[in-house]
Each structure stands twice: as C-alpha cells, then as structure tokens.
Scaffold this active site. Structure first.
Site, mmCIF file in Angstrom:
data_model
loop_
_atom_site.group_PDB
_atom_site.id
_atom_site.type_symbol
_atom_site.label_atom_id
_atom_site.label_comp_id
_atom_site.label_asym_id
_atom_site.label_seq_id
_atom_site.Cartn_x
_atom_site.Cartn_y
_atom_site.Cartn_z
ATOM 1 N N THR A 98 88.196 70.524 51.840
ATOM 2 C CA THR A 98 89.504 71.171 51.813
ATOM 3 C C THR A 98 89.541 72.167 52.963
ATOM 4 O OG1 THR A 98 89.544 71.000 49.406
ATOM 5 C CG2 THR A 98 91.114 72.515 50.421
ATOM 6 N N LYS A 173 97.011 68.998 49.136
ATOM 7 C CA LYS A 173 95.923 69.676 48.410
ATOM 8 C C LYS A 173 96.303 71.145 48.156
ATOM 9 C CE LYS A 173 91.727 70.696 46.952
ATOM 10 N NZ LYS A 173 90.864 70.111 45.957
HETATM 11 P P1 NAP Z 1 78.792 72.574 48.272
HETATM 12 O O1 NAP Z 1 78.130 72.156 47.015
HETATM 13 O O2 NAP Z 1 78.580 73.957 48.788
HETATM 14 O O3 NAP Z 1 78.365 71.518 49.402
HETATM 15 C C1 NAP Z 1 78.759 71.673 50.743
HETATM 16 C C2 NAP Z 1 78.009 70.654 51.574
HETATM 17 O O4 NAP Z 1 78.459 70.729 52.931
HETATM 18 C C3 NAP Z 1 76.494 70.907 51.603
HETATM 19 O O5 NAP Z 1 75.854 69.657 51.661
HETATM 20 C C4 NAP Z 1 76.326 71.678 52.915
HETATM 21 O O6 NAP Z 1 75.031 71.565 53.463
HETATM 22 C C5 NAP Z 1 77.346 70.962 53.789
HETATM 23 N N1 NAP Z 1 77.794 71.786 54.917
HETATM 24 C C6 NAP Z 1 78.582 72.879 54.875
HETATM 25 N N2 NAP Z 1 78.796 73.366 56.110
HETATM 26 C C7 NAP Z 1 78.127 72.551 56.949
HETATM 27 C C8 NAP Z 1 77.950 72.533 58.359
HETATM 28 N N3 NAP Z 1 78.541 73.450 59.150
HETATM 29 N N4 NAP Z 1 77.197 71.554 58.889
HETATM 30 C C9 NAP Z 1 76.616 70.619 58.090
HETATM 31 N N5 NAP Z 1 76.733 70.578 56.760
HETATM 32 C C10 NAP Z 1 77.479 71.544 56.193
HETATM 33 O O7 NAP Z 1 80.380 72.373 48.189
HETATM 34 P P2 NAP Z 1 81.240 71.353 47.293
HETATM 35 O O8 NAP Z 1 81.583 72.012 46.022
HETATM 36 O O9 NAP Z 1 80.600 70.007 47.329
HETATM 37 O O10 NAP Z 1 82.594 71.338 48.163
HETATM 38 C C11 NAP Z 1 82.667 70.665 49.421
HETATM 39 C C12 NAP Z 1 84.132 70.626 49.874
HETATM 40 O O11 NAP Z 1 84.928 69.978 48.864
HETATM 41 C C13 NAP Z 1 84.758 72.020 50.090
HETATM 42 O O12 NAP Z 1 85.663 71.958 51.146
HETATM 43 C C14 NAP Z 1 85.471 72.275 48.766
HETATM 44 O O13 NAP Z 1 86.554 73.179 48.911
HETATM 45 C C15 NAP Z 1 85.952 70.871 48.417
HETATM 46 N N6 NAP Z 1 86.160 70.598 46.970
HETATM 47 C C16 NAP Z 1 85.246 71.012 46.038
HETATM 48 C C17 NAP Z 1 85.497 70.717 44.686
HETATM 49 C C18 NAP Z 1 84.535 71.151 43.587
HETATM 50 O O14 NAP Z 1 84.911 71.058 42.395
HETATM 51 N N7 NAP Z 1 83.325 71.570 43.895
HETATM 52 C C19 NAP Z 1 86.645 70.038 44.309
HETATM 53 C C20 NAP Z 1 87.533 69.606 45.293
HETATM 54 C C21 NAP Z 1 87.275 69.903 46.624
HETATM 55 P P3 NAP Z 1 73.815 72.501 52.924
HETATM 56 O O15 NAP Z 1 73.256 71.753 51.753
HETATM 57 O O16 NAP Z 1 72.885 72.601 54.051
HETATM 58 O O17 NAP Z 1 74.423 73.827 52.543
#
Ligand code: NAP
Length: 288
Positions: A98, A173
């Site tokens: 997002t 979104k």
């Molecule tokens: P998360 O658990 O924090 O995972 C983020 C992932 O992205 C991790 O694998 C992280 O790597 C990687 N990452 C972040 N910045 C990076 C960079 N600069 N270079 C390379 N890898 C990078 O987050 P999440 O909950 O899965 O959410 C991910 C996205 O989906 C976000 O944009 C969030 O707003 C959206 N989203 C989340 C949900 C939810 O319920 N969680 C629902 C809808 C949408 P590392 O492991 O090294 O940190």
C-alpha cells in the site's frame, strides 16, 4: 514453465508467495532483505532463493512485491539495485504494497520507458485473507498486463478488480482504509462499553455479529480485541502510513475526512506508547 519472482516475505508476502509457488506452471524465485526469512520460507515451500533483487528478477516474466512504503517500493523497482535493472522486455511487475497513488504513477511511467509493465495492486483481507488465499485485489495499470498476470494473482485471491490507469488501485485502497479506520475505532468503543457495562463480551459479540453491526473486523478481531491479544495482523504503523497517504490525497481532492484525521491521531498515540508493530485493534488500549 514461466519464471516468476517474489520480493518481500512478511506477514502478507509469505503466504501469498506460498500460494503462487503451488501454481503448476510457475518456477518461483524468492528474495527477502532479511535472509533468514527467505531460508525459513524455503524450508516449507518450493522456491529458489536469490541473494539480490537483480538476481531474482533476471529472466522473470512476472515480478511480485509486497514491501512497505513509497521509498521501499522505489528501492526494489527503480533503485540502483532494483528489479527494473534485470527484468526482461515486456515483463510485468505487480506490487501489492500500500503506497501513494503518485508513487505508483511515477514507477509505472518509468516502467513504460523501459518497455516493462507496472501494476499497482494493493490488497485487502488482512493476514487472515492472505493465509486463506482469499484476498481482494484492486488494480491500476494496463488491462492487458493484468490479463496476463491474472491467473497467477488468482492463486491467492478471491476477487480481482481492474480500476483504471496507474494509481487507481491505490486510490481504491485509500477508500478501503478510510472505511476501516472509523470502523475499528467504533468497534473498540463498543467493546470497551460492553466491558464497562459488565456484560459478557462473548455473548455480546455472538448476538451482534448476526445483526446490523456485523463487520469483518467484528467477526475476525472482536474476540481477540476483547481479550487484549494484538500480536498479529495489520500493524499500527502501517495504518498510520496508510491514513497519512489518505489525508495527503484528500488535501489534493478536497474530500473532508474528520473521523480519519481523528483515528490517525489515536494511532499516533498508540505507536508512541510502543505498540507500532501491534495489530490496529490495539486502538482499544487507549480506552482501557
Ligand atoms: P511486514 O510483515 O513488515 O513485511 C514487509 C516485507 O517487506 C518484509 O519482507 C521486508 O523485509 C520487506 N521490505 C520492506 N522494505 C523493504 C526494502 N526497502 N527492500 C526490501 N525489502 C523490503 O509487512 P506486511 O504486513 O506484510 O505488509 C506489507 C505491505 O502490505 C505494506 O505496504 C502494508 O501496508 C500492506 N498490507 C498489509 C496488510 C496486513 O494485514 N498486514 C494488509 C493489507 C496490506 P525484511 O524482512 O527485511 O524487513
């Protein structure tokens, strides 16, 4: 076999990549910045670990990402070590993070100059939807690119809607996040009130989930919210990011967002108290 790559094995990306890896025609390469997450994923699922994003994207007809914010997405696409460096001509990049609509348009413009396609494809359905493979996905970008990617996206989704040009997936979104923010705060107030009134919260949820107050949040998170469990799901800091994006966009299109503004300030408070990585239902902790 078709080569695909997945970048970002977090809360959402881990199960989404799992479903994609089960597609019979896909040979999947995965990349995660923190390498042990990639190793853990590969212990359970079929995929090849890449040490760099450039290596993951080399030869891939489709590259998927689910990372963090605008800067993260730019880093993994157009950055000096990003996927655009090595993706083959006509390949499609599908981003499930997002981010802002303006960042999505910027990356889509750069993709076109390099003869690549970029789809902004944010998801809704939360951790539970990702784990069940039933996410709902809103997509901006070229319809023809979506057509080719659709059978792969379908592996982890139950609904896919093409919204229009680049950025329109992210604008949709924002609508979703605006609707959720007031709803979760309302649910927090309702559960807190039920406790203050000495009601049996389990019985309250059992009857109210069958009536007009029913919501996905109430059904999936009401119980854990009442019990004070917040170590899962959609992080407070991700929602602060998302509502910040919504408020910026509303500043441009003139939409009034009084409740969203208020809930954003409540989430800021929760984060300042050290709960930035907890689920957004921890909003209730402000009230107790
Ligand atoms: P998360 O658990 O924090 O995972 C983020 C992932 O992205 C991790 O694998 C992280 O790597 C990687 N990452 C972040 N910045 C990076 C960079 N600069 N270079 C390379 N890898 C990078 O987050 P999440 O909950 O899965 O959410 C991910 C996205 O989906 C976000 O944009 C969030 O707003 C959206 N989203 C989340 C949900 C939810 O319920 N969680 C629902 C809808 C949408 P590392 O492991 O090294 O940190």
């Amino acid at each position: 076999m078709v080569k695909a790559a997945w970048i970002g094995l977090g809360v959402m990306g881990h199960p989404m990549a799992m479903y994609l890896s089960r597609h019979p025609d896909i040979e999947l390469t995965i990349y995660n910045r923190t390498t042990e997450k990639a190793a853990n994923w590969c212990r359970e699922h079929d995929g090849i670990i890449a040490r760099t994003i450039e290596d993951a994207a080399k030869g891939a007809a489709f590259v998927f990402s689910c990372v963090g914010n605008d800067e993260d997405l730019k880093e993994v696409t157009t950055g000096p070590e990003g996927a655009f460096k090595t993706m083959p001509q006509e390949a499609v990049f599908i981003d499930h993070s997002t981010i802002s609509a303006s960042a999505a348009r910027e990356v889509a413009d750069i993709a076109r100059t390099q003869n690549l396609y970029f789809l902004d494809a944010p998801v809704t359905g939360g951790q539970k939807g990702a784990e069940a493979g039933t996410l709902s996905i809103m997509v901006g970008g070229e319809a023809t690119a979506l057509q080719t990617a659709q059978p792969l996206i379908e592996t982890y989704s139950s609904a896919i809607q093409h919204m229009g040009p680049p950025g329109s997936g992210q604008l949709t979104k924002m609508v979703n996040q605006i609707a959720i923010s007031g709803l979760v705060q309302g649910l927090a107030e309702a559960i807190n009130f039920a406790k203050a009134a000495n009601l049996d919260v389990e019985k309250v949820l059992s009857v109210t989930t069958k009536g007009a107050a029913r919501s996905w949040q109430m059904e999936n998170s009401g119980k854990s919210m009442a019990e004070g469990h917040f170590d899962f799901g959609f992080a407070v800091d991700w929602m602060r990011k998302d509502l910040g994006i919504c408020l910026d966009e509303a500043g441009r299109n003139g939409a009034d967002l009084p409740v969203t503004t208020q809930v954003k300030s409540f989430l800021d408070e929760v984060s300042q108290k050290g709960s930035g990585r907890k689920d957004i239902t921890s909003l209730i902790t402000r009230l107790t």
